[in-house]
Design a protein around this motif. Sequence first.
Motif, short mmCIF file in Angstrom:
data_model
loop_
_atom_site.label_atom_id
_atom_site.label_comp_id
_atom_site.label_asym_id
_atom_site.label_seq_id
_atom_site.Cartn_x
_atom_site.Cartn_y
_atom_site.Cartn_z
N VAL A 188 -72.65 -34.43 165.19
CA VAL A 188 -72.88 -33.28 164.31
C VAL A 188 -72.16 -32.05 164.85
CG1 VAL A 188 -74.64 -31.71 163.42
CG2 VAL A 188 -75.06 -34.17 163.42
N ALA A 189 -72.23 -31.84 166.16
CA ALA A 189 -71.56 -30.69 166.76
C ALA A 189 -70.05 -30.76 166.53
CB ALA A 189 -71.86 -30.62 168.26
N THR A 190 -69.47 -31.96 166.67
CA THR A 190 -68.03 -32.11 166.45
C THR A 190 -67.65 -31.80 165.01
OG1 THR A 190 -67.92 -33.81 168.18
CG2 THR A 190 -66.11 -33.73 166.60
N VAL A 191 -68.42 -32.34 164.07
CA VAL A 191 -68.12 -32.09 162.64
C VAL A 191 -68.27 -30.61 162.32
CG1 VAL A 191 -68.88 -32.56 160.29
CG2 VAL A 191 -68.77 -34.42 161.96
N VAL A 192 -69.34 -29.98 162.81
CA VAL A 192 -69.55 -28.56 162.52
C VAL A 192 -68.43 -27.71 163.13
CG1 VAL A 192 -71.06 -26.60 163.00
CG2 VAL A 192 -72.04 -28.77 162.28
N ILE A 193 -68.03 -28.03 164.35
CA ILE A 193 -66.96 -27.26 165.00
C ILE A 193 -65.65 -27.40 164.23
CG2 ILE A 193 -65.52 -27.14 167.07
CD1 ILE A 193 -68.03 -27.90 168.68
N HIS A 237 -49.35 -16.95 161.57
CA HIS A 237 -50.35 -17.94 161.12
C HIS A 237 -50.38 -19.15 162.04
CE1 HIS A 237 -51.48 -21.44 158.43
NE2 HIS A 237 -52.59 -20.75 158.55
N ARG A 238 -49.20 -19.65 162.44
CA ARG A 238 -49.16 -20.81 163.32
C ARG A 238 -49.77 -20.50 164.69
NH1 ARG A 238 -46.11 -25.29 161.98
NH2 ARG A 238 -46.21 -25.52 159.72
N VAL A 239 -49.46 -19.33 165.23
CA VAL A 239 -49.99 -18.97 166.55
C VAL A 239 -51.51 -18.84 166.50
CG1 VAL A 239 -50.05 -17.15 168.30
CG2 VAL A 239 -47.87 -17.87 167.34
N LEU A 240 -52.02 -18.10 165.51
CA LEU A 240 -53.46 -17.90 165.42
C LEU A 240 -54.19 -19.22 165.11
CD1 LEU A 240 -53.64 -14.51 163.49
CD2 LEU A 240 -53.91 -14.92 165.94
N THR A 241 -53.59 -20.05 164.26
CA THR A 241 -54.19 -21.35 163.97
C THR A 241 -54.24 -22.22 165.22
OG1 THR A 241 -53.40 -21.25 161.68
CG2 THR A 241 -54.03 -23.41 162.53
N ALA A 242 -53.17 -22.19 166.01
CA ALA A 242 -53.16 -22.96 167.26
C ALA A 242 -54.25 -22.47 168.21
CB ALA A 242 -51.79 -22.85 167.92
N VAL A 243 -54.44 -21.16 168.27
CA VAL A 243 -55.49 -20.60 169.13
C VAL A 243 -56.86 -21.06 168.66
CG1 VAL A 243 -56.61 -18.47 169.87
CG2 VAL A 243 -54.13 -18.63 169.87
N ILE A 244 -57.09 -21.03 167.34
CA ILE A 244 -58.38 -21.44 166.78
C ILE A 244 -58.67 -22.90 167.12
CG2 ILE A 244 -59.62 -21.89 164.62
CD1 ILE A 244 -58.28 -19.38 163.49
N TYR A 245 -57.69 -23.77 166.90
CA TYR A 245 -57.92 -25.20 167.15
C TYR A 245 -57.99 -25.50 168.65
CZ TYR A 245 -57.57 -26.56 162.28
OH TYR A 245 -57.82 -26.72 160.94
N LEU A 246 -57.33 -24.70 169.47
CA LEU A 246 -57.47 -24.88 170.92
C LEU A 246 -58.89 -24.55 171.36
CD1 LEU A 246 -56.08 -25.51 173.59
CD2 LEU A 246 -55.49 -23.08 173.77
N ILE A 247 -59.42 -23.45 170.82
CA ILE A 247 -60.82 -23.10 171.13
C ILE A 247 -61.76 -24.18 170.61
CG2 ILE A 247 -62.64 -21.42 170.67
CD1 ILE A 247 -60.49 -19.27 170.53
N ALA A 248 -61.48 -24.70 169.41
CA ALA A 248 -62.32 -25.77 168.85
C ALA A 248 -62.26 -27.02 169.73
CB ALA A 248 -61.86 -26.09 167.43
N ALA A 249 -61.08 -27.34 170.25
CA ALA A 249 -60.96 -28.52 171.12
C ALA A 249 -61.80 -28.36 172.38
CB ALA A 249 -59.49 -28.74 171.49
N ALA A 251 -64.43 -26.45 172.65
CA ALA A 251 -65.84 -26.50 172.24
C ALA A 251 -66.30 -27.94 172.03
CB ALA A 251 -66.03 -25.67 170.97
N ILE A 252 -65.43 -28.78 171.45
CA ILE A 252 -65.79 -30.20 171.25
C ILE A 252 -65.96 -30.90 172.60
CG2 ILE A 252 -64.91 -32.40 170.40
CD1 ILE A 252 -63.66 -30.88 168.08
N LEU A 253 -65.07 -30.61 173.54
CA LEU A 253 -65.22 -31.19 174.88
C LEU A 253 -66.53 -30.77 175.52
CD1 LEU A 253 -61.58 -30.84 176.27
CD2 LEU A 253 -62.72 -32.91 175.47
N GLU A 254 -66.90 -29.50 175.33
CA GLU A 254 -68.19 -29.04 175.86
C GLU A 254 -69.35 -29.76 175.18
OE1 GLU A 254 -69.09 -26.92 178.24
OE2 GLU A 254 -67.06 -26.48 178.90
N ALA A 255 -69.22 -30.00 173.87
CA ALA A 255 -70.28 -30.72 173.16
C ALA A 255 -70.44 -32.14 173.68
CB ALA A 255 -69.98 -30.74 171.65
#
Length: 353
Positions: A188-193, A237-249, A251-255
Amino acid sequence: RSLIDLVPLGVFAAAAYGAILLSGPGDTARGVLIAVVNAVVLARGIAIVARAVLTPLAPNLRLLPIRDATAAYLYMWVRRLVNLAVYGTLVAQAAFLLGMPETGFVVITKIVGLLVAAFVFVFVMQNRVAIRDWLAGGGDRIKGTLQIVRARLGDVWHILAGLFLAVVYVVWALEIEGVFALIARVTVATVVILLLARGAAEIVRRVVVRLFRVGEELKGRFPGLEARADRFIWLVHRVLTAVIYLIAAFAILEAWSIDAFAFFETDLGSLVVARGFTILVIVLATLFVWEAASTVIDRLLRGADAGGDALVQSARIRTLLPLARSVVLSLVVVIAALAVLAELGVNIAPLIA
């Protein structure tokens, strides 16, 4: 809008619970009625959340960049799965409260869980080709190792999903202590993230497009400005999107109980983040300076071609301005390269000399 949708559900819950308390039914009837109200509130509440995310009937409010038909399809499946799980469990609870043996309650619950898993697998198979094409890059010609891996993953992703569903159901059905709760939590945490990351990326895209939008007046004064702004839209857009998905990655590892942020808590990690941010600022500042200088040079060149004053019309100016463009480009690139090397710890004094 979502809060407005929750108002009638809240009124229903308050009225239903109040009526149960005031009517004073027996313990069995009270338990069954509370189970019914809980099921209705839970199913409707999840449906409202799904509608807030997918907005099948209001595409202008939709955070996810999906088509109307896709949004309606996903919303239908969310409601189908939620209703099956919630109301199937309600039937088991009501039957148990009305006197059915505990064994029957367990059997009905397991059957409901099996049906939910089967429905999810049907959903997976219905979207097998679409997800395969998306993972493979929309049918583009495969290039590079990453694209090959994505293509191979697209060929077998439905098998992996089916195995995952089977493992989750077996763990849940066997009631292995702590394991199912852990799997459910991290899933659930992975899907939500991922959903939050996708929504944040879409919001960022809309904000960037709005910020770099070129008005009609500026288009008339600077005909090439819109093309340059489009390049900035793509880059930012590409830079900010990469930053967002890096943070998400991370967060998923922490989950998944992997301490991904431990590196950044060290002195080396802090240094890498600080210098990486500085280098990013240097690159963006360099691009801004170059675009500003190039815009001015292009305007002067257009003035020369359009027949301005005697100075601008001269062939010497039309010859020197392109040369000035090359000089400015070389200058900003060299300065930016030296600044980046200095941030990386390279001694740039000999290079400056």
